[in-house]
Design a protein around this motif. Structure first.
Motif, PDB file in Angstrom:
ATOM      1  N   UNK A  59       0.826  -1.209   0.000  1.00 29.71           N
ATOM      2  CA  UNK A  59       0.000   0.000   0.000  1.00 29.71           C
ATOM      3  C   UNK A  59       0.861   1.260   0.000  1.00 29.71           C
ATOM      4  N   UNK A  60       1.938   1.264   0.785  1.00 31.40           N
ATOM      5  CA  UNK A  60       2.830   2.427   0.803  1.00 31.40           C
ATOM      6  C   UNK A  60       3.505   2.604  -0.559  1.00 31.40           C
ATOM      7  N   UNK A  61       3.883   1.489  -1.186  1.00 29.45           N
ATOM      8  CA  UNK A  61       4.480   1.558  -2.524  1.00 29.45           C
ATOM      9  C   UNK A  61       3.495   2.097  -3.545  1.00 29.45           C
ATOM     10  N   UNK A  62       2.244   1.665  -3.460  1.00 23.11           N
ATOM     11  CA  UNK A  62       1.212   2.165  -4.381  1.00 23.11           C
ATOM     12  C   UNK A  62       0.944   3.651  -4.146  1.00 23.11           C
ATOM     13  N   UNK A  63       0.979   4.087  -2.876  1.00 23.22           N
ATOM     14  CA  UNK A  63       0.800   5.521  -2.586  1.00 23.22           C
ATOM     15  C   UNK A  63       1.947   6.326  -3.186  1.00 23.22           C
ATOM     16  N   UNK A  64       3.147   5.802  -3.089  1.00 24.79           N
ATOM     17  CA  UNK A  64       4.300   6.480  -3.682  1.00 24.79           C
ATOM     18  C   UNK A  64       4.173   6.515  -5.203  1.00 24.79           C
ATOM     19  N   UNK A  65       3.729   5.413  -5.797  1.00 24.64           N
ATOM     20  CA  UNK A  65       3.513   5.372  -7.239  1.00 24.64           C
ATOM     21  C   UNK A  65       2.456   6.383  -7.658  1.00 24.64           C
ATOM     22  N   UNK A 106       1.743   9.215  -6.189  1.00 20.33           N
ATOM     23  CA  UNK A 106       2.349  10.554  -6.144  1.00 20.33           C
ATOM     24  C   UNK A 106       3.186  10.812  -7.387  1.00 20.33           C
ATOM     25  N   UNK A 107       3.982   9.826  -7.792  1.00 19.07           N
ATOM     26  CA  UNK A 107       4.826   9.986  -8.975  1.00 19.07           C
ATOM     27  C   UNK A 107       3.962  10.185 -10.218  1.00 19.07           C
ATOM     28  N   UNK A 136       0.901  11.403 -10.380  1.00 16.01           N
ATOM     29  CA  UNK A 136       0.307  12.743 -10.322  1.00 16.01           C
ATOM     30  C   UNK A 136       1.331  13.797 -10.736  1.00 16.01           C
ATOM     31  N   UNK A 137       2.563  13.687 -10.238  1.00 13.45           N
ATOM     32  CA  UNK A 137       3.606  14.642 -10.617  1.00 13.45           C
ATOM     33  C   UNK A 137       3.902  14.579 -12.112  1.00 13.45           C
ATOM     34  N   UNK A 138       3.918  13.388 -12.686  1.00 15.68           N
ATOM     35  CA  UNK A 138       4.148  13.261 -14.133  1.00 15.68           C
ATOM     36  C   UNK A 138       3.019  13.906 -14.921  1.00 15.68           C
ATOM     37  N   UNK A 139       1.797  13.693 -14.489  1.00 13.93           N
ATOM     38  CA  UNK A 139       0.660  14.284 -15.190  1.00 13.93           C
ATOM     39  C   UNK A 139       0.717  15.802 -15.100  1.00 13.93           C
ATOM     40  N   UNK A 140       0.984  16.328 -13.903  1.00 13.46           N
ATOM     41  CA  UNK A 140       1.047  17.783 -13.732  1.00 13.46           C
ATOM     42  C   UNK A 140       2.181  18.371 -14.559  1.00 13.46           C
ATOM     43  N   UNK A 141       3.349  17.742 -14.534  1.00 16.72           N
ATOM     44  CA  UNK A 141       4.470  18.279 -15.315  1.00 16.72           C
ATOM     45  C   UNK A 141       4.217  18.173 -16.806  1.00 16.72           C
ATOM     46  N   UNK A 142       3.536  17.125 -17.246  1.00 18.67           N
ATOM     47  CA  UNK A 142       3.216  16.990 -18.669  1.00 18.67           C
ATOM     48  C   UNK A 142       2.223  18.059 -19.093  1.00 18.67           C
TER      49      UNK A 142
END
Length: 177
Positions: free
Chosen positions: A146-152, A154-155, A157-163
Motif C-alpha cells: 500500500x505504501x508503494x502504491x501511494x508512492x507510485x 504521487x509519482x 500525479x507529478x508526471x501528469x502535472x508536469x506533462x
C-alpha cells in the motif's frame, strides 16, 4: 539510504546523518550525469516537432561515448556471445522472417516457451513469498504494498502535472511564434 538517515537521526548521530545526506546527493548527481542527461540528449533525435527546441540538451558523457572506440570494441568482444544466443534461439523464429508467415511447429514452440516462462515466473513468485515469510513475515507485505502504491500514485500525479504544464508552455511558445 532513507532508513540509514532515519536511524542516524533517531540515534542523534549528526555525523552519520550528514554522511547519509552527502551520499544521497552524490548518488543523485552521479545518476543524473551518467544516466539521465545522456538519455535526454540522445532522445532528442527522436523528437517530432515543427519547431526546434530553444535549448538542445547536451551531455558530456554522451559526447564522450560518441567519440570513443570503447562501445565498438565491446560490441566486437560480445559478438561471439550474441551469435551463440542467435543460434540457440533460432528455433523460435528469425527476426528477418515475416511474423505472418505460416511456420510449421510455431504454435508448439510458442506453447513450450510460454509454459517455461510461466513456470519460471511462478517459481520466482513462490520463492520470493517464502523469502518474505522467513524474513519479515507476510503480514508486512500488505502495508508495504500500500505504501508503494501511494508512492507510485504521487509519482503519476507529478508526471501528469508536469506533462500538462509542459504542454501548456509549448502551446504558449507556439502561439507567440
Amino acid at each position: 539510504m532513507g532508513s540509514f538517515i532515519a536511524a542516524a537521526t533517531a540515534q542523534g548521530q549528526v555525523g552519520r546523518l550528514l554522511l547519509g545526506a552527502l551520499v544521497m546527493v552524490a548518488t543523485i548527481v552521479i545518476v543524473n550525469v551518467l544516466f539521465w542527461r545522456p538519455l535526454t540528449a540522445w532522445s532528442e533525435r527522436f523528437r517530432v516537432e515543427h519547431t526546434e527546441s530553444a535549448a538542445v540538451p547536451r551531455s558530456l558523457v554522451l559526447d564522450l561515448l560518441r567519440r570513443s572506440t570503447v562501445p565498438a570494441r565491446l560490441a566486437r568482444g560480445a559478438r561471439p556471445a550474441g551469435e551463440g544466443i542467435d543460434r540457440a534461439t533460432r528455433i523460435f523464429g528469425r527476426s528477418t522472417r515475416s511474423a505472418y508467415e505460416d511456420r510449421a511447429g510455431s504454435r508448439a514452440r510458442d506453447l513450450v516457451f510460454f509454459g517455461l516462462l510461466i513456470a519460471t515466473l511462478a517459481w520466482g513468485t513462490w520463492t520470493l513469498a517464502a523469502y518474505f515469510e522467513r524474513t519479515v513475515g507476510l503480514a508486512e507485505f500488505g502495508p508495504a504494498t500500500l505504501m508503494g502504491l501511494a508512492s507510485l500514485a504521487r509519482v503519476i500525479v507529478l508526471l501528469i502535472v508536469s506533462t500538462v504544464a509542459d504542454t501548456g508552455e509549448h502551446e504558449h511558445t507556439r502561439r507567440a511564434a
